[in-house]
Design an enzyme around this catalytic site. Structure first.
Site, PDB file in Angstrom:
ATOM      1  N   ASP A 105      15.423 -26.399  36.662  1.00 57.97           N
ATOM      2  CA  ASP A 105      15.030 -25.545  35.705  1.00 57.97           C
ATOM      3  C   ASP A 105      16.394 -25.189  34.894  1.00 57.97           C
ATOM      4  OD1 ASP A 105      13.403 -24.627  33.491  1.00 57.97           O
ATOM      5  OD2 ASP A 105      12.573 -22.878  34.707  1.00 57.97           O
TER       6      ASP A 105
ATOM      7  N   LYS B  68      14.703  -6.455  39.921  1.00 63.37           N
ATOM      8  CA  LYS B  68      13.306  -6.986  39.452  1.00 63.37           C
ATOM      9  C   LYS B  68      12.430  -6.478  40.450  1.00 63.37           C
ATOM     10  CE  LYS B  68      14.573 -11.661  37.947  1.00 63.37           C
ATOM     11  NZ  LYS B  68      14.671 -13.134  38.265  1.00 63.37           N
TER      12      LYS B  68
ATOM     13  N   GLU C 270       8.267  -6.247  35.959  1.00 61.84           N
ATOM     14  CA  GLU C 270       9.408  -5.480  35.148  1.00 61.84           C
ATOM     15  C   GLU C 270      10.712  -5.880  35.581  1.00 61.84           C
ATOM     16  OE1 GLU C 270       7.961  -1.834  34.637  1.00 61.84           O
ATOM     17  OE2 GLU C 270       7.038  -2.116  32.904  1.00 61.84           O
TER      18      GLU C 270
HETATM   19  P1  AMP Z   1      13.760 -13.388  35.058  1.00 68.59           P
HETATM   20  O1  AMP Z   1      12.319 -13.033  35.468  1.00 68.59           O
HETATM   21  O2  AMP Z   1      14.932 -13.697  35.731  1.00 68.59           O
HETATM   22  O3  AMP Z   1      13.573 -14.591  33.859  1.00 68.59           O
HETATM   23  O4  AMP Z   1      14.424 -12.221  34.230  1.00 68.59           O
HETATM   24  C1  AMP Z   1      13.748 -11.776  32.803  1.00 68.59           C
HETATM   25  C2  AMP Z   1      14.606 -11.221  31.858  1.00 68.59           C
HETATM   26  O5  AMP Z   1      15.373 -10.259  32.446  1.00 68.59           O
HETATM   27  C3  AMP Z   1      15.815 -12.278  31.676  1.00 68.59           C
HETATM   28  O6  AMP Z   1      15.452 -13.088  30.592  1.00 68.59           O
HETATM   29  C4  AMP Z   1      17.054 -11.149  31.300  1.00 68.59           C
HETATM   30  O7  AMP Z   1      16.919 -10.717  29.636  1.00 68.59           O
HETATM   31  C5  AMP Z   1      16.659 -10.186  32.257  1.00 68.59           C
HETATM   32  N1  AMP Z   1      17.383 -10.099  33.361  1.00 68.59           N
HETATM   33  C6  AMP Z   1      17.291 -10.903  34.653  1.00 68.59           C
HETATM   34  N2  AMP Z   1      18.170 -10.762  35.287  1.00 68.59           N
HETATM   35  C7  AMP Z   1      19.337  -9.860  34.826  1.00 68.59           C
HETATM   36  C8  AMP Z   1      20.575  -9.532  35.200  1.00 68.59           C
HETATM   37  N3  AMP Z   1      20.786  -9.741  36.453  1.00 68.59           N
HETATM   38  N4  AMP Z   1      21.121  -8.878  34.330  1.00 68.59           N
HETATM   39  C9  AMP Z   1      20.706  -8.455  33.181  1.00 68.59           C
HETATM   40  N5  AMP Z   1      19.457  -9.151  32.693  1.00 68.59           N
HETATM   41  C10 AMP Z   1      18.609  -9.619  33.508  1.00 68.59           C
END
Ligand code: AMP
Length: 882
Positions: free
Chosen positions: A645, A552, A533
């Site tokens: 990407d 993350k 998550e």
């Molecule tokens: P990712 O695994 O980096 O693709 O992140 C999954 C989702 O989490 C993204 O599509 C964003 O909606 C949200 N997300 C990731 N990083 C951030 C961040 N630094 N600030 C806000 N939302 C984030």
């Protein structure tokens, strides 16, 4: 007769003003009307030079209820919307008229009435608009009359905005003793000037007294636009705030506000060079306006060498032998050329990883051996060597290709034996130490100490990676790194692939700060990543203020490979420091769950955000987002990092609409991207965002990132539309290969769509570089009117792809493409800047226009005119849609 003091103001205003009427210069009848007839009357006067002047006077100070009008004839305003009226008059002091004190006045009124022609003359008094009540600064008395010197008043009033072709003035006396000596009516203008090699025309000032009129300049002959030249014409007729400039084009230099041709023997290669330079050694030119010099016989210069470089005689190095090869270094030796043509001063060795020619390193050495170190294990490198004598550089040798040893081949590599010996020794020491500790029973206090000394022994080869490209170096050698043709100065950081570490965990600790889990408060889940998550929360580090962060997490039950890949993103992100790259705060690896903590981006991913806010932003706001992304990508490409990407879903946007590039996967097989599909060659690639050469043979470079950037532009301008809609991946690959491209999004400025098409050039070398994209977007932002031209609705095809015509086919979709096809690409910018941004507009170009645009070479004029003619003929025949 009275003597009248002249006004000094007149001289000043003459510089920037144009008279519409000056009663003093009219020799004959002024044609002004007075009523009642016994009110204002004209008297014969002469000025200090005894020239006739028209003076009107009235002096009914003893009589009640005076209302005497004097009307001028019709005055054309000649297009000016603000005019100035300068009155010179004398006025009698009422105190000097004891009998008339009750009725005597010391002011009069001035009025105007606008009219397109002389018909307005008979209008009623009450239709006139009052300009002002005019009072005297100085009135005169009986004594002054005795001196025969009148005190002359000068008053100036302005009127505007005027909307008709002309106007009448009227002067109303209500019982004063006045002599109206002269009336001058004028407007102000900024006179024609040449500034920064741009000519600015005579410009009438604006209607508003505080208005600055923005005026575009036109580049003088033989100059080209560097940045669109502009100045501002103030209401006072002064030129203010020059912006932009023209530069003398190649082959011409600036002298006294003009561009003068370079004489034979001299050249100027680019508009940006300041002046014509003498041809470098062993080169010449017999022509005027040369942009480069030709090499003398038996001397040559490589095509890639700059024109400022001397032509040299070849002395190529021919035999190059490999010496010791390890997994990180290759040693080479070579023989001095047979006929070196003088004493060899040094050798230049250029090398790069195979297929990565854009990023190369140059070592200069006085010896005939070198060791290139800091290389990737199991990778092929290309080497070329050239010698330098007093005459300059010779040609590069042919390419020699050698490969570093792979990591797994350590057992067969002689150079690895010491490491094995060390490792065995370390194993024994480790065992001894562990036993020692077990015996002593004291674990925690000493644990950190021996763990870190152990690391240094077990991984001796890691020390070179601690800095950035800090290779051990011979004092006789000089080493420089280049990327995309730019030198990477010492101290300028380069991206280090965490794969080059035997243990990627080591890389995480090198580039990411360890954060204690207790410093983090998790607040809510905001998304789902590949490994677990994504949450929002707060980070409070000691001595720092609390920050909102994204966290993350790595899900429980992960494999070692998953942990490595998860933290790999942090190892990459931690190397970057740029306002348009997502910022890593740190990692939690010492407790579970393992976490990556980054800055928080309130608006989440860009594609979702744009879809949610369809049509809500101004073009400038959208261009601002694109500029940010381009700036982040420029930083990454300068660092030598290829993203692979780039897509709106991998851009995050914060509450200030600042966009930041994110998603830095370690494996880059894009496992985590739902858009990525397996290609025939096995890799997983987000087809719709990827350049054809990257899909076909995995040629991922900053140029393929530029292609993806073009798709991101399209996504942004269409508020998150899916590129190529519901077409299948296979159809997309086929259509792009056949030369079709996405059509312009709705209401998209032509300049932006042109930039997208440029990013989607088949030839990756023809695509713009990120630094060029950033400066192009900056220009558009600085000059928002350039975004007003939208892509013609009729040429926008909403559900079909646009044919991106192969060169020479005759059907061109952009001015740039057409000019490139006829090898006149150098004029693209000039055409675009002068409003010829579509093929429709280009079709109207005349020879005269070409000359005005600075296309002065007759050969070039013919080429362009002939091509236009050809296209028109084809159009008439119904063959080519222009
Ligand atoms: P990712 O695994 O980096 O693709 O992140 C999954 C989702 O989490 C993204 O599509 C964003 O909606 C949200 N997300 C990731 N990083 C951030 C961040 N630094 N600030 C806000 N939302 C984030």
């Amino acid at each position: 007769m009275f003597v009248i003091r002249p006004s000094s103001l007149t001289v000043f205003f003459l510089l920037f003003s144009v008279n519409l009427l000056d009663s003093r210069t009219v020799m004959g009848d002024l044609g002004w009307i007075a009523y009642p007839k016994n009110g204002w009357e004209e008297i014969g006067e002469v000025d200090e030079n005894y020239a006739p002047i028209h003076t009107y006077q009235v002096c009914k100070v003893m009589e009640q209820n005076q209302n005497n009008w004097l009307l001028t004839s019709w005055i054309s305003n000649e297009g000016a919307s603000r005019i100035f009226i300068e009155l010179k008059f004398t006025l009698r002091d009422c105190n000097s008229l004891p009998g008339g004190l009750g009725t005597c006045k010391e002011t009069f009124n001035m009025y105007y009435f606008e009219s397109d022609d002389e018909d307005g003359r008979n209008i009623k008094e009450n239709q006139y608009i009052k300009i002002d009540t005019i009072a005297a600064d100085e009135s005169f008395t009986e004594l002054d009359l005795g001196d025969r010197v009148m005190k002359l008043n000068t008053e100036v009033r302005d009127v505007g905005p005027l909307t008709k072709k002309g106007f009448y003035l009227a002067f109303q006396d209500v019982g004063a003793c006045i002599a109206l000596v002269s009336v001058r009516v004028y407007y102000k203008k900024c006179p024609s000037v040449i500034r920064n090699l741009a000519r600015f025309p005579d410009t009438i000032t604006g209607a508003d007294s505080s208005q600055l009129l923005e005026v575009s300049g036109v580049c003088v002959n033989h100059s080209v636009t560097d940045e669109a030249p502009k100045m501002h014409c103030s209401a006072e007729g002064e030129w203010l705030v020059p912006i932009g400039k023209c530069l003398c084009k190649a082959g011409y230099e600036e002298k006294n506000n003009t561009c003068q041709v370079c004489r034979p023997g001299f050249f100027k290669a680019s508009p940006h060079s300041p002046s014509c330079s003498k041809c470098p050694p062993h080169s010449y030119t017999l022509d005027e306006a040369s942009t480069s010099c030709l090499c003398e016989e038996h001397y040559f210069r490589k095509e890639s060498d700059p024109p400022t470089m001397a032509c040299t005689t070849p002395s190529p190095v021919s035999s190059v032998k490999k010496g010791k090869i390890t997994k990180n270094s290759i040693s080479l030796s070579w023989q001095e050329p047979d006929r070196p043509n003088g004493i060899i001063l040094e050798y230049e060795i250029k090398y790069f990883e195979k297929d990565q020619e854009m990023s190369y390193t140059i070592i200069k050495s006085k010896e005939t051996t070198i060791t290139a170190d800091g290389l990737k294990p199991g990778s092929a490198y290309v080497f070329q060597i050239r010698a330098r004598t007093a005459a300059g550089y010779g040609g590069f040798s042919r390419r020699f290709e050698f490969e570093t040893s792979p990591v797994l081949a350590a057992s067969s590599d002689q150079s690895q034996i010491p490491i094995i010996v060390v490792s065995v020794t370390v194993g024994v020491i480790l065992l001894a130490v562990v036993i020692g500790f077990l015996l002593s029973g004291s674990c925690c206090d000493h644990g950190c100490g021996w763990a870190s000394s152990l690391r240094a022994v077990a991984y001796p080869s890691l020390t070179w990676r601690c800095g950035y490209s800090k290779a051990k170096q011979d004092p006789e050698e000089e080493k420089m790194h280049f990327h995309n043709g730019h030198i990477k100065l010492p101290g300028v950081r380069t991206y280090i692939d965490p794969h080059t570490y035997e243990d990627p965990n080591q890389a995480v600790h090198e580039f990411a700060k360890e954060i204690e889990a207790s410093c983090i408060t998790i607040e809510r889940v905001i998304g789902a990543g590949e490994f677990g998550e994504v949450c929002s929360g707060r980070l409070k580090l000691q001595g720092k203020r609390e920050l909102p962060v994204a966290i993350k997490t790595l899900k429980v039950g992960y494999t070692e490979k998953q942990r490595r890949d998860f933290l790999g993103e942090a190892s990459i992100m931690g190397q970057f420091d740029h306002p348009n790259i997502i910022h890593l705060e740190g990692v939690v690896t010492k407790s579970k769950p393992v976490m990556i903590v980054t800055e928080y981006m309130e608006n989440g991913s860009l594609d979702t955000f744009l879809k949610k806010n369809d049509g809500q932003f101004t073009v400038i706001q959208l261009v601002g987002m694109l500029r940010g992304i381009a700036s982040g990508m420029k930083y990454l490409s300068d660092m030598g990092y290829v993203h692979r990407d780039l897509a709106a879903r991998n851009i995050l946007i914060n509450s200030n609409l600042v966009c930041k590039v994110s998603d830095f996967g370690l494996s880059r097989v894009l496992e985590d991207d739902p858009e990525a599909a397996y290609t025939t060659r096995g890799g997983k690639i987000p087809i719709r965002w990827t350049a054809p050469e990257a899909i076909a043979f995995r040629k991922f470079t900053s140029a393929s990132d530029v292609w993806s950037y073009g798709i991101v532009m399209w996504e942004v301008m269409s508020y998150g539309e899916r590129p190529y809609w519901e077409m299948t991946n296979q159809d997309v690959i086929k259509a792009v290969e056949e030369g079709y491209r996405l059509p312009s999004p709705m209401d998209c400025p032509a300049a932006l769509y042109q930039l997208m098409l440029d990013c989607w050039q088949k030839d990756r070398n023809s695509r713009p570089k990120f630094d060029e994209i950033v400066s192009m977007l900056d220009k558009l932002i600085r000059n928002p009117s350039s975004l007003k031209t939208l892509v013609n609705a009729s040429s926008r095809v909403s559900n079909l792809l646009v044919e991106h015509s192969p060169v020479g086919s005759g059907a061109y979709r952009s001015v740039g493409e057409w000019l490139e096809a006829i090898k006149m690409g150098r004029y693209t910018e000039i055409f675009m800047e002068n409003g010829y941004s579509s093929m429709d507009a280009v079709a109207q170009v005349t020879l005269e226009d070409l000359r005005r645009l600075g296309v002065t070479l007759v050969g070039h004029q013919k080429k362009i005119m002939n091509s236009l003619q050809e296209m028109k003929v084809q159009l008439v025949n119904g063959m080519v849609p222009l």
